[in-house]
Each structure stands twice: as structure tokens, then as C-alpha cells.
Motif scaffolding. Structure first.
Motif, PDB file in Angstrom:
ATOM      1  N   GLY A  14     -84.106  52.013  -3.929  1.00  0.00           N
ATOM      2  CA  GLY A  14     -85.396  52.596  -3.605  1.00  0.00           C
ATOM      3  C   GLY A  14     -86.381  52.489  -4.747  1.00  0.00           C
ATOM      4  N   ALA A  16     -89.506  51.566  -6.943  1.00  0.00           N
ATOM      5  CA  ALA A  16     -90.907  51.312  -6.606  1.00  0.00           C
ATOM      6  C   ALA A  16     -91.333  49.941  -7.121  1.00  0.00           C
ATOM      7  N   VAL A  25     -92.002  60.373  -5.458  1.00  0.00           N
ATOM      8  CA  VAL A  25     -91.385  59.802  -4.260  1.00  0.00           C
ATOM      9  C   VAL A  25     -90.976  60.909  -3.303  1.00  0.00           C
ATOM     10  N   THR A  26     -91.154  60.630  -2.009  1.00  0.00           N
ATOM     11  CA  THR A  26     -90.705  61.531  -0.951  1.00  0.00           C
ATOM     12  C   THR A  26     -89.803  60.736  -0.032  1.00  0.00           C
ATOM     13  N   ARG A  27     -88.594  61.228   0.230  1.00  0.00           N
ATOM     14  CA  ARG A  27     -87.656  60.541   1.123  1.00  0.00           C
ATOM     15  C   ARG A  27     -87.679  61.236   2.479  1.00  0.00           C
ATOM     16  N   PHE A  35     -86.801  56.135   4.459  1.00  0.00           N
ATOM     17  CA  PHE A  35     -87.821  55.556   3.590  1.00  0.00           C
ATOM     18  C   PHE A  35     -88.046  56.417   2.361  1.00  0.00           C
ATOM     19  N   ASP A  36     -88.298  55.761   1.234  1.00  0.00           N
ATOM     20  CA  ASP A  36     -88.858  56.392   0.047  1.00  0.00           C
ATOM     21  C   ASP A  36     -90.337  56.042   0.064  1.00  0.00           C
ATOM     22  N   ARG A  38     -94.204  56.439  -1.534  1.00  0.00           N
ATOM     23  CA  ARG A  38     -95.009  56.736  -2.722  1.00  0.00           C
ATOM     24  C   ARG A  38     -96.474  56.497  -2.380  1.00  0.00           C
ATOM     25  N   ALA A  46     -93.759  52.244   1.403  1.00  0.00           N
ATOM     26  CA  ALA A  46     -92.529  52.740   2.010  1.00  0.00           C
ATOM     27  C   ALA A  46     -91.432  51.723   1.736  1.00  0.00           C
ATOM     28  N   ARG A  48     -87.582  50.951   2.547  1.00  0.00           N
ATOM     29  CA  ARG A  48     -86.459  51.345   3.408  1.00  0.00           C
ATOM     30  C   ARG A  48     -85.192  51.292   2.574  1.00  0.00           C
ATOM     31  N   VAL A  49     -84.446  52.392   2.548  1.00  0.00           N
ATOM     32  CA  VAL A  49     -83.285  52.481   1.658  1.00  0.00           C
ATOM     33  C   VAL A  49     -81.950  52.555   2.394  1.00  0.00           C
TER      34      VAL A  49
END
Length: 109
Positions: A14, A16, A25-27, A35-36, A38, A46, A48-49
Motif C-alpha cells: 500500500g 504511496a 492514509v485511510t483504509r 483501498f488505501d 490518500r 486509491a 488496492r491492497v
């Protein structure tokens, strides 16, 4: 006989992109995609993790847009990228963005 079998390890990353490095970051999860997200200025990223079959942006792009909207509170007017890293253009209706960070100047601080 095989003496050595190559092993492929798949790990979610994830990290950036350079433009969003240092942004909080917001997951979150949207329809099974993780998604993470920013934010920086009028853009959102976004990443995708989660491991998920996604050969193209098609089904993932709208999910990333929803994630960006949920985190920013703004409308996403466009999403570009690939199935793993997407950038969205935000329309916040002229509202100030408290997540805005100074733009990178190319100089070390």
C-alpha cells in the motif's frame, strides 16, 4: 524431477506514489476491494491492497471512486490509473480542503 520449485510470493503493498508520500492514509473496503486512500490538493489516490482478480480498471475504478468520495467528502469527477493504483480528480464545490499539504517543490526540507 524437479529439485527446485520456484515459489511466487504475492504481497499487497500500500505504498504511496511519490506525489502522495507523507499524506495521511485511510483504509476502507468497498464491495470487497480494500483501498488505501490518500488526499492531496484536488487529487486523491486509491491503492488496492487486497489480492483480487482484476485484469483491468473497469470493475475496480468505480469502487476506487467511491472510496475516494467517502474519505474526501467530495465528488470524484474522474478516475485514471490501473487496477492497482488509481488517481481521482476531486470536485469539492469550492470548499476549503483541510487535508491539503504543500505541493512538492523538488527541494529537500
Amino acid at each position: 524431477m524437479w529439485r527446485c520449485v520456484p515459489i511466487l510470493l504475492v504481497a499487497a503493498c500500500g505504498a504511496a506514489s511519490p506525489e502522495f508520500r507523507g499524506a495521511p492514509v485511510t483504509r476502507l473496503v468497498v464491495d470487497g476491494s480494500v483501498f488505501d486512500v490518500r488526499l492531496r490538493g484536488d487529487l486523491a489516490e486509491a491503492v488496492r491492497v487486497n489480492p483480487q482478480y482484476a485484469p483491468r480498471l473497469g470493475p475496480i475504478g468505480p469502487r476506487a471512486g467511491i472510496a475516494m468520495e467517502q474519505v474526501s467528502g467530495c465528488q470524484v469527477v474522474g478516475v485514471l490509473g490501473d487496477q492497482a493504483v488509481m488517481t481521482g480528480v476531486l470536485d469539492c464545490g469550492g470548499r476549503p480542503k483541510d487535508w491539503a499539504l504543500p505541493a512538492a517543490t523538488g527541494r529537500a526540507r
